[in-house]
Design an enzyme around this catalytic site. Structure first.
Site, short mmCIF file in Angstrom:
data_model
loop_
_atom_site.label_atom_id
_atom_site.label_comp_id
_atom_site.label_asym_id
_atom_site.label_seq_id
_atom_site.Cartn_x
_atom_site.Cartn_y
_atom_site.Cartn_z
N ASP A 1 0.84 -1.21 0.00
CA ASP A 1 0.00 0.00 0.00
C ASP A 1 0.87 1.25 0.00
O ASP A 1 1.99 1.23 0.50
CB ASP A 1 -0.87 0.03 1.27
CG ASP A 1 -2.19 -0.67 1.07
OD1 ASP A 1 -2.48 -1.07 -0.06
OD2 ASP A 1 -2.93 -0.81 2.06
N LYS B 1 -3.64 3.52 -3.61
CA LYS B 1 -4.82 4.20 -4.15
C LYS B 1 -5.04 5.46 -3.33
O LYS B 1 -6.03 5.62 -2.63
CB LYS B 1 -6.05 3.32 -4.17
CG LYS B 1 -6.16 2.31 -3.04
CD LYS B 1 -7.37 1.47 -3.29
CE LYS B 1 -7.68 0.46 -2.26
NZ LYS B 1 -6.75 -0.44 -1.79
N MET C 1 -9.29 8.91 8.46
CA MET C 1 -9.84 9.38 7.18
C MET C 1 -10.87 10.49 7.40
O MET C 1 -11.87 10.56 6.68
CB MET C 1 -10.48 8.21 6.40
CG MET C 1 -9.47 7.17 5.99
SD MET C 1 -10.21 5.66 5.32
CE MET C 1 -10.54 4.72 6.80
#
Ligand code: SAH
Length: 255
Positions: free
Chosen positions: A36, A58, A175
């Site tokens: 990641d 991503k 997040m």
């Protein structure tokens, strides 16, 4: 047929020294690594020189490698007999889709092992010198995502705020940076504006930054300090201890 396996490995928050020994051993034994983009390159460097390294980042909602492709790649490599390590930031089972990946692999008949990592929220608060729970300030902790899967129900912030106040819970929001103003406004329905809050960006890395503020000033502080993802937002009385911890360090240095 010699079927390989997949190990979902938690790379921790960033500092290579926060890796578990089990994670290090798994990385050193890997023949294929899927990495990641939040994983520190210094950790990827522990992989053997002959290992195939695939970066599957991503970043920030820009889906450069679709999840289905990552899962397909892992199944294919394992079926070819590879020893696949899926390196994920923090803990593989705290957000970041580790659960979905394990389910997909098991459904495909692939052996899966999971190695814990130190999750970002835990490292972030510890780096400020305070605990996530403290007998006098918090009886529990809630890890939350500020970014619900599209189509899924967003967290019920107002109910959470009321529960946090009544049950003395620390809220750790992953997040949450792009939605901070909304989260702040919703939490204010159940928590007082003077509730201590902290934002910790790039916890455990040399360029870590943080700010200590209040819930009422959360979004304004993020904007003023120019703080950005990856960061966690922590709300709760345990953050009160940050000032005391900093004072103690200054006093010890002066002595
Ligand atoms: N599995 C990871 C979380 C993945 S979700 C874990 O256990 O830590 C990605 C979010 O984690 C980011 O948006 C941010 O909120 C948080 N994050 C990851 N690394 C971080 C770091 N070094 N410092 C602060 N927050 C971090």
């Amino acid at each position: 047929m010699n079927t390989g396996k997949v190990t979902l490995v938690g790379a921790g928050p960033g500092d290579p020294e926060l890796l578990t020994l089990k994670a290090l051993k798994a990385i050193q034994a890997a023949t294929v690594l899927l990495v990641d983009d939040l994983v520190n390159p210094e950790i990827v460097a522990f992989a053997p020189p002959h290992a195939r390294i695939v970066r599957v980042g991503k970043r920030g909602g820009c889906h450069s490698t679709p999840q289905a492709f990552i899962e397909k790649l892992m199944v294919m490599a394992a079926r070819e007999g590879e020893n696949v390590v899926r390196l994920k930031g923090g803990d593989p089972f705290i957000f970041g889709r580790g659960g979905e990946e394990a389910e997909h692999l098991r459904a495909a008949g692939i052996a899966v092992e999971v190695v814990n990592g130190i999750t970002a929220g835990l490292a972030a608060v510890t780096s400020l010198g305070v605990p996530l729970t403290h007998r006098e300030h918090a009886q529990g902790v809630v890890f939350l995502t500020g970014h619900a899967r599209s189509g899924a129900c967003p967290p019920e912030w107002q109910g959470l705020a009321a529960a946090a106040r009544e049950a003395h819970l620390t809220l750790v929001i992953y997040m949450g940076m792009s939605g901070a103003a909304h989260i702040q406004q919703q939490l204010l329905a159940g928590l007082p504006a003077h509730t201590p809050a902290a934002i910790v960006q790039r916890a455990s890395l040399p360029d870590q930054r943080h700010a200590v503020t209040t819930l009422g000033e959360l979004a304004a502080t993020i904007a003023r300090e120019g703080l950005a993802s990856p960061a966690v937002i922590v709300v709760g009385d345990v953050i009160r201890g940050v000032a005391l911890a900093a004072e103690a360090v200054t006093a010890a240095r002066a002595a």
